[in-house]
Design a protein around this motif. Structure first.
Motif, short mmCIF file in Angstrom:
data_model
loop_
_atom_site.label_atom_id
_atom_site.label_comp_id
_atom_site.label_asym_id
_atom_site.label_seq_id
_atom_site.Cartn_x
_atom_site.Cartn_y
_atom_site.Cartn_z
N UNK A 104 16.13 38.23 137.20
CA UNK A 104 17.53 37.90 137.51
C UNK A 104 18.04 38.82 138.61
N UNK A 105 19.01 38.34 139.38
CA UNK A 105 19.73 39.19 140.33
C UNK A 105 20.82 39.95 139.56
N UNK A 106 20.83 41.27 139.67
CA UNK A 106 21.69 42.06 138.78
C UNK A 106 23.19 41.78 138.98
N UNK A 112 28.75 35.69 138.28
CA UNK A 112 27.75 34.65 137.96
C UNK A 112 27.63 33.60 139.06
N UNK A 113 26.40 33.31 139.42
CA UNK A 113 26.11 32.24 140.37
C UNK A 113 26.39 32.57 141.83
N UNK A 114 26.90 33.76 142.11
CA UNK A 114 27.26 34.08 143.50
C UNK A 114 26.10 34.70 144.31
N UNK A 115 25.05 35.10 143.59
CA UNK A 115 23.87 35.69 144.24
C UNK A 115 24.23 36.82 145.20
N UNK A 116 25.16 37.68 144.78
CA UNK A 116 25.51 38.85 145.60
C UNK A 116 24.38 39.86 145.58
N UNK A 143 27.14 43.14 131.83
CA UNK A 143 25.97 42.75 131.04
C UNK A 143 26.13 43.22 129.59
N UNK A 144 26.51 44.48 129.41
CA UNK A 144 26.63 45.05 128.07
C UNK A 144 27.74 44.33 127.28
N UNK A 145 28.83 44.01 127.93
CA UNK A 145 29.95 43.34 127.28
C UNK A 145 29.56 41.96 126.79
#
Ligand code: 4NP
Length: 147
Positions: A104-106, A112-116, A143-145
């Motif tokens: 995954x892209x971090x 989400x979905x923006x591929x930054x 991520x943790x949330x």
């Protein structure tokens, strides 16, 4: 949960990502980092990454750079790429479809979905490392949330 953070050299971005995730993750999670290249094998993180982490109370100077390997796709549940070049290289290395699905892209955790991208700070100054730190802190907290 076992998480691997991956960038190009494993001396600037992914050591920071590892340190930040270790700070926020439950104690029984295993967090590690690696590089798609082996250029800095066995080196400490870049002094600029060590400094920015230290300013935030995180010690990363014990980390040593290593190259990602095929076994990592077995060992880890999620493999986070810092940018799309790391992502593409990881997908290329992944031995099977299950392994590809772990990559995954971090920054998609926060956006989400923006591929930054987490920009490569290697050739810039300390402010680039501060920016990288803020981006990674945001992604890790998201991520943790959600987890
Ligand atoms: P990193 O940064 O991928 O965040 O560890 C880099 C470190 C070293 C190089 C490039 C990026 N290099 O060209 O040696």
């Amino acid at each position: 949960m076992k998480i691997l953070m991956v960038c190009l050299g494993n001396i600037c971005r992914s050591p920071l990502a590892q340190g930040i995730m270790e700070l926020h993750a439950p104690a029984d999670w295993r967090i590690d980092s690696a590089g798609t290249s082996g250029w800095h094998e066995d080196e400490r993180p870049d002094t600029r990454s060590i400094l920015i982490a230290k300013e935030r109370g995180i010690a990363i100077d014990h980390q040593r750079s290593r190259q990602v390997n095929e076994e990592d796709f077995e060992t880890f549940d999620i493999i986070f790429a810092m940018d799309s070049s790391n992502y593409t290289n990881l997908i290329r290395l992944a031995p099977n479809e299950a392994a590809k699905a772990k990559v995954r892209l971090i920054l998609n955790e926060a956006y989400p979905g923006e591929n930054r991208q987490v920009p490569d700070p290697y050739t810039g100054g300390q402010s680039g490392f501060r920016h990288v730190y803020e981006l990674l802190e945001e992604a890790v907290q998201s991520f943790i949330k959600k987890y």
